[in-house]
Design a protein around this motif. Structure first.
Motif, PDB file in Angstrom:
ATOM      1  N   THR A 108       0.935  -1.570  -0.084  1.00 28.88           N
ATOM      2  CA  THR A 108       0.513   0.007   0.290  1.00 28.88           C
ATOM      3  C   THR A 108       0.500   1.113   0.056  1.00 28.88           C
ATOM      4  O   THR A 108       0.755   1.906  -0.980  1.00 28.88           O
ATOM      5  CB  THR A 108      -0.857  -0.135   1.149  1.00 28.88           C
ATOM      6  OG1 THR A 108      -1.154  -1.263   1.399  1.00 28.88           O
ATOM      7  CG2 THR A 108      -1.867   1.144   1.141  1.00 28.88           C
ATOM      8  N   PHE A 109       1.290   1.089   0.801  1.00 26.74           N
ATOM      9  CA  PHE A 109       3.108   2.739   0.909  1.00 26.74           C
ATOM     10  C   PHE A 109       3.341   2.791  -0.791  1.00 26.74           C
ATOM     11  O   PHE A 109       4.056   3.992  -0.502  1.00 26.74           O
ATOM     12  CB  PHE A 109       3.565   2.064   1.766  1.00 26.74           C
ATOM     13  CG  PHE A 109       3.444   3.071   3.268  1.00 26.74           C
ATOM     14  CD1 PHE A 109       3.047   4.608   3.731  1.00 26.74           C
ATOM     15  CD2 PHE A 109       2.844   2.181   4.133  1.00 26.74           C
ATOM     16  CE1 PHE A 109       2.772   4.695   5.239  1.00 26.74           C
ATOM     17  CE2 PHE A 109       2.309   2.238   5.241  1.00 26.74           C
ATOM     18  CZ  PHE A 109       2.003   3.417   5.652  1.00 26.74           C
ATOM     19  N   ARG A 110       3.802   1.461  -0.716  1.00 23.98           N
ATOM     20  CA  ARG A 110       4.444   1.417  -2.090  1.00 23.98           C
ATOM     21  C   ARG A 110       3.461   2.240  -3.991  1.00 23.98           C
ATOM     22  O   ARG A 110       3.905   2.748  -4.270  1.00 23.98           O
ATOM     23  CB  ARG A 110       4.909  -0.165  -2.637  1.00 23.98           C
ATOM     24  CG  ARG A 110       6.014  -0.320  -2.058  1.00 23.98           C
ATOM     25  CD  ARG A 110       7.429   0.066  -1.682  1.00 23.98           C
ATOM     26  NE  ARG A 110       7.932  -0.351  -1.203  1.00 23.98           N
ATOM     27  CZ  ARG A 110       8.940  -0.221  -0.084  1.00 23.98           C
ATOM     28  NH1 ARG A 110       8.821   1.400   0.026  1.00 23.98           N
ATOM     29  NH2 ARG A 110       9.511  -0.863   1.034  1.00 23.98           N
ATOM     30  N   GLY A 125      -5.057  -2.088  -5.286  1.00 27.80           N
ATOM     31  CA  GLY A 125      -3.941  -3.000  -6.038  1.00 27.80           C
ATOM     32  C   GLY A 125      -5.315  -3.522  -5.645  1.00 27.80           C
ATOM     33  O   GLY A 125      -6.726  -4.052  -6.619  1.00 27.80           O
ATOM     34  N   GLU A 126      -4.746  -4.855  -7.035  1.00 33.98           N
ATOM     35  CA  GLU A 126      -5.328  -5.881  -7.547  1.00 33.98           C
ATOM     36  C   GLU A 126      -7.116  -6.677  -7.264  1.00 33.98           C
ATOM     37  O   GLU A 126      -7.429  -6.963  -7.230  1.00 33.98           O
ATOM     38  CB  GLU A 126      -4.485  -7.264  -8.811  1.00 33.98           C
ATOM     39  CG  GLU A 126      -4.806  -8.045  -9.558  1.00 33.98           C
ATOM     40  CD  GLU A 126      -3.815  -9.125  -9.669  1.00 33.98           C
ATOM     41  OE1 GLU A 126      -4.263  -9.225 -11.093  1.00 33.98           O
ATOM     42  OE2 GLU A 126      -2.472  -8.869  -8.975  1.00 33.98           O
ATOM     43  N   THR A 141      -5.276   0.365 -16.016  1.00 36.61           N
ATOM     44  CA  THR A 141      -4.543  -0.751 -15.386  1.00 36.61           C
ATOM     45  C   THR A 141      -3.101  -0.293 -15.611  1.00 36.61           C
ATOM     46  O   THR A 141      -2.286  -0.209 -16.448  1.00 36.61           O
ATOM     47  CB  THR A 141      -5.072  -1.862 -16.214  1.00 36.61           C
ATOM     48  OG1 THR A 141      -5.654  -2.425 -15.717  1.00 36.61           O
ATOM     49  CG2 THR A 141      -4.238  -3.657 -15.578  1.00 36.61           C
ATOM     50  N   PHE A 142      -2.491  -0.612 -14.658  1.00 35.64           N
ATOM     51  CA  PHE A 142      -1.106  -0.262 -14.454  1.00 35.64           C
ATOM     52  C   PHE A 142       0.018  -1.870 -14.005  1.00 35.64           C
ATOM     53  O   PHE A 142      -0.570  -2.847 -12.885  1.00 35.64           O
ATOM     54  CB  PHE A 142      -0.237   0.582 -13.044  1.00 35.64           C
ATOM     55  CG  PHE A 142      -0.874   1.933 -13.966  1.00 35.64           C
ATOM     56  CD1 PHE A 142      -0.362   2.879 -14.618  1.00 35.64           C
ATOM     57  CD2 PHE A 142      -2.024   2.484 -13.442  1.00 35.64           C
ATOM     58  CE1 PHE A 142      -0.691   3.987 -15.055  1.00 35.64           C
ATOM     59  CE2 PHE A 142      -2.558   3.232 -13.891  1.00 35.64           C
ATOM     60  CZ  PHE A 142      -1.665   4.596 -15.023  1.00 35.64           C
ATOM     61  N   GLU A 151       7.827 -10.129  -8.938  1.00 36.96           N
ATOM     62  CA  GLU A 151       7.434  -9.795  -9.732  1.00 36.96           C
ATOM     63  C   GLU A 151       6.389  -8.300  -9.594  1.00 36.96           C
ATOM     64  O   GLU A 151       6.590  -7.543  -8.570  1.00 36.96           O
ATOM     65  CB  GLU A 151       6.233 -10.457  -9.942  1.00 36.96           C
ATOM     66  CG  GLU A 151       6.706 -12.039 -10.379  1.00 36.96           C
ATOM     67  CD  GLU A 151       7.998 -12.211 -11.702  1.00 36.96           C
ATOM     68  OE1 GLU A 151       7.149 -12.083 -12.412  1.00 36.96           O
ATOM     69  OE2 GLU A 151       8.837 -13.154 -11.313  1.00 36.96           O
ATOM     70  N   PRO A 152       6.199  -7.434 -11.256  1.00 39.16           N
ATOM     71  CA  PRO A 152       5.315  -6.443 -11.030  1.00 39.16           C
ATOM     72  C   PRO A 152       3.907  -7.192 -10.302  1.00 39.16           C
ATOM     73  O   PRO A 152       3.778  -7.908 -10.047  1.00 39.16           O
ATOM     74  CB  PRO A 152       5.651  -6.182 -12.341  1.00 39.16           C
ATOM     75  CG  PRO A 152       6.065  -6.378 -13.017  1.00 39.16           C
ATOM     76  CD  PRO A 152       6.875  -7.975 -12.522  1.00 39.16           C
ATOM     77  N   ILE A 153       3.313  -5.716  -9.392  1.00 35.13           N
ATOM     78  CA  ILE A 153       2.068  -5.627  -9.436  1.00 35.13           C
ATOM     79  C   ILE A 153       1.560  -4.655 -10.122  1.00 35.13           C
ATOM     80  O   ILE A 153       1.230  -4.091 -11.060  1.00 35.13           O
ATOM     81  CB  ILE A 153       2.316  -5.263  -7.359  1.00 35.13           C
ATOM     82  CG1 ILE A 153       2.778  -3.646  -8.042  1.00 35.13           C
ATOM     83  CG2 ILE A 153       3.348  -5.669  -6.874  1.00 35.13           C
ATOM     84  CD1 ILE A 153       2.399  -3.199  -6.902  1.00 35.13           C
TER      85      ILE A 153
END
Length: 161
Positions: A108-110, A125-126, A141-142, A151-153
């Motif tokens: 969440t902070f990221r 988040g997803e 979407t990112f 891995e990418p989130i």
């Protein structure tokens, strides 16, 4: 002026969050960390948190209008994530704080850090997006690499207007 502005904003933020079923975990400088815990309807908690974010943005915009002497316009960025965390008195003897910790909190902070880089006011988040209907109609979407993840989130972002 800065301390009274932050005190006023923090007081109002606490009220907005509480009125929407959340709890302020802590204020970190000009940031607030809040949680929505409990119940079996995760979607309701997410909805309440999103309403709180919109209300935080509204009263921040009102502060901009009432405080014309501000050197820079106030604005908020928000991140919302869903998952399991440890909640309790964390720390060492004599220096404990009631807080939440865990991967979901770190992510969440990221996400919040990414709001300015991605030029999005809100990132979710997803797993959070999975509890909402019609996410694709409101959110972009990112896929992004963040510290602490191999891995990418996947995140979903939008702007207030």
């Amino acid at each position: 002026m800065t301390s009274s502005l932050l005190a006023n904003w923090s007081r109002q933020a606490n009220e907005v969050i509480r009125n929407n079923g959340g709890m302020v975990d802590k204020f970190i400088g000009d940031a607030v960390m809040a949680t929505w815990v409990g119940g079996t309807d995760i979607g309701k908690n997410i909805h309440s948190a999103l309403i709180a974010i919109l209300e935080l943005n509204d009263f921040t915009a009102t502060l901009n209008q009432t405080m014309e002497s501000l050197p820079k316009k106030l604005q908020i960025g928000a991140a919302l994530n869903t998952g399991e965390a440890v909640m309790g008195n964390i720390g060492v003897q004599g220096n404990r704080d009631y807080t939440v910790v865990g991967d979901v909190v770190n992510v969440t902070f990221r996400l919040e850090d990414l709001t300015s880089e991605l030029k999005k006011d809100i990132l979710i988040g997803e797993k959070t997006a999975g509890h909402l209907e019609n996410v694709d109609s409101c959110f972009e979407t990112f896929h992004h690499n963040v510290k602490g993840k191999k891995e990418p989130i996947t995140a979903f972002g939008c702007n207030f207007k």
